[in-house]
Each structure stands twice: as structure tokens, then as C-alpha cells.
Design a protein around this motif. Sequence first.
Motif, PDB file in Angstrom:
ATOM      1  N   GLU A  91      -9.977   3.422  12.083  1.00  0.00           N
ATOM      2  CA  GLU A  91      -9.021   3.182  12.483  1.00  0.00           C
ATOM      3  C   GLU A  91      -8.035   2.743  11.525  1.00  0.00           C
ATOM      4  N   GLY A  92      -8.951   1.703  11.825  1.00  0.00           N
ATOM      5  CA  GLY A  92      -7.929   0.467  10.488  1.00  0.00           C
ATOM      6  C   GLY A  92      -7.731   1.276   8.779  1.00  0.00           C
ATOM      7  N   ARG A  93      -8.622   1.949   7.939  1.00  0.00           N
ATOM      8  CA  ARG A  93      -9.365   1.697   6.809  1.00  0.00           C
ATOM      9  C   ARG A  93      -7.771   3.393   6.910  1.00  0.00           C
ATOM     10  N   LYS A  94      -7.411   3.917   7.988  1.00  0.00           N
ATOM     11  CA  LYS A  94      -6.566   5.468   8.056  1.00  0.00           C
ATOM     12  C   LYS A  94      -5.120   4.720   8.174  1.00  0.00           C
ATOM     13  N   ALA A  95      -4.769   3.517   9.164  1.00  0.00           N
ATOM     14  CA  ALA A  95      -3.747   2.802   9.375  1.00  0.00           C
ATOM     15  C   ALA A  95      -3.399   2.526   7.348  1.00  0.00           C
ATOM     16  N   ASP A 147     -15.441  -5.968   5.238  1.00  0.00           N
ATOM     17  CA  ASP A 147     -14.187  -5.452   6.557  1.00  0.00           C
ATOM     18  C   ASP A 147     -13.350  -5.281   4.914  1.00  0.00           C
ATOM     19  N   LEU A 148     -11.990  -4.287   5.349  1.00  0.00           N
ATOM     20  CA  LEU A 148     -11.426  -3.621   3.996  1.00  0.00           C
ATOM     21  C   LEU A 148     -10.701  -4.654   3.371  1.00  0.00           C
ATOM     22  N   PRO A 149     -11.285  -3.824   2.237  1.00  0.00           N
ATOM     23  CA  PRO A 149     -10.578  -4.399   1.108  1.00  0.00           C
ATOM     24  C   PRO A 149      -8.522  -4.702   1.112  1.00  0.00           C
ATOM     25  N   THR A 150      -8.142  -5.217   1.797  1.00  0.00           N
ATOM     26  CA  THR A 150      -6.257  -4.669   2.482  1.00  0.00           C
ATOM     27  C   THR A 150      -5.741  -5.530   1.206  1.00  0.00           C
ATOM     28  N   ALA A 151      -6.297  -6.469   1.039  1.00  0.00           N
ATOM     29  CA  ALA A 151      -5.888  -7.352  -0.705  1.00  0.00           C
ATOM     30  C   ALA A 151      -5.993  -6.326  -1.865  1.00  0.00           C
TER      31      ALA A 151
END
Length: 288
Positions: A86-90, A269-273
Motif C-alpha cells: 500500500e505504501g508503494r502504491k501511494a 524498505d521503499l526507495p522513497t528518496a
Amino acid sequence: MITYNPKEWFSFIFRFHKGDTFRKLLPIMLGIAAYSFIIAYLELEYWKLSELSHVKNITVMHTLLGFVISLLLVFRTNTAYDRWWEGRKAWGALVNNSRNLAIKIAVMVKNKDDKEIFRKLIPAYSSVLNLHLKNADISHELFEDAILAADHYKHKPNQIAKTIIAKVNELYEQGKITGDQLIVLNAEIQSLTDICGICERIKNTPIPYSYSAFIKKFIFIYVMTLPFGYVFMLGYLVIPVVTIIFYVLASLELIAEEIEDPFGYDPNDLPTAKLAEMIQKNVEELIY
């Protein structure tokens, strides 16, 4: 986030990455092995229990509880993965919405100075959201001529979203965009705040404590009682068998713990950076 080729079997089997659970569990596994050896030695050499001993029947408990613990761990890992996905989809939606907003700004806004402001504000939102979710210190300087108010706003993503909508409204009041264009841009800007809310919900609502604590206690009791019954069938082979069983069960729990909060600094964890950097490159290409 770890990048890898899922088709390389041998690299998975024989290479231990720093994010692998084997390294984290190795000290405890050695302790479990030593514990299993002590139990095996006491039952076989010291107490010299025979196969007629009632201790052998402890394996009945493991047979009954094995199905229960497997269901619990499956539910635990599925729930954690749902949060990660869900975080990745966001963040995928954030990438798309940032692109859409940049495309519409590039077409609707004609003044270069106005475009330049959005060229900086749109990617700044994703960059600040990345730091916000990591609880990192956020510099008050967005760029040379714009400074976040340190005292007035503690929620920096909200401040940037407010700054963007204020600039859009200013363009409407100055007659640089129409009312219909204002409505279209407002929907894109609102989506940024919606995405921020989704990410904060995932981060600030962990798995209930009692549920997580129960699984850990369940695994501990299950593994610690394994040597008592199986030593009669396996002898000293119970040492590696119990160690492997502990590794499998504890690894599933560790994986779930790591991915249930996908916005941290853990290897998985997601690569948000990187996603924020990609948004910046896309926006700078679209708005010029």
C-alpha cells in the motif's frame, strides 16, 4: 531497497546480504543450538530416559500447534506485506500525480517566473514527504528564495501543499488561469495531501502490540519445547533440526517486522528518496 535478479537461485542460497535474517538471528541460533545440546545430553546421558517415558509424548503438542503457528505467521506476513505494498502504491500515485500536475502547469501557465516557482515546489513536496516519513530533520530552506517558517508549521508537507494552492489561487485572482483550470489543478494538489495521509496512516498505526507479542512468545515456547520430545527420535540430530526450525519461524517474524513500516532505512524498505529524485527530474523536464 535491495535490487536483485529473482532468477539467480544460487546467489540467494549461498550469499548472505546484510539485510538477510540469517545474520541477525545467528547469535540466537547458536544459543538455541547450545540449549538443544544441553537438553539432549540430559535426557540421553544424564537422566537416561527411555522411549517409554511420557516426555516423548510432548511431540503431540507440536503436531497440534504446528498448524496454528503456521496460520498466525501467514496472516502476520500477509498483513505486513499489504502495508508495504500500500505504501508503494501511494508513492506510485505521488509520482503520477506530480507528473500530471507538472504537465498541466506547463500548459496552463504562461509566465516563466510562475512556472519556475512550481518547478521547485512540486518536487519539494515529495522530498520533504520522504524526510517527514523518516522522522528526519527537515531543512527550512527549500531553495534560495523560499524559506519554511520554523515555528508556525511543524507539518512541512502541509506547508508546501498550502504554498502550492496559494500560488494557484493567486494566478486565478490575477486572471492568468480560468476557473475551470483552477478546479483541475486543485484536484491534483488535493491528491498530494491524500497520499500523505495514507503514508502517515501506515506509519503511525503499527500491528497491535498484543498480537505481535503473542506471536513472539508462541514461537519461543514452541521452539524451546521441541528438543524434549524429538530427542528420542533424532538423538543429537535434534540440535540442527531445532535450530533450523527456529530460523524459519523467527525469520518470518523478522521479515514482517521490517516491511510493516516501509518508510524507514531498512534494506527492504521503499526507495522513497530515489522516487523523490525521479519526481524532481520529471518535473524539471516538463516545466521549463
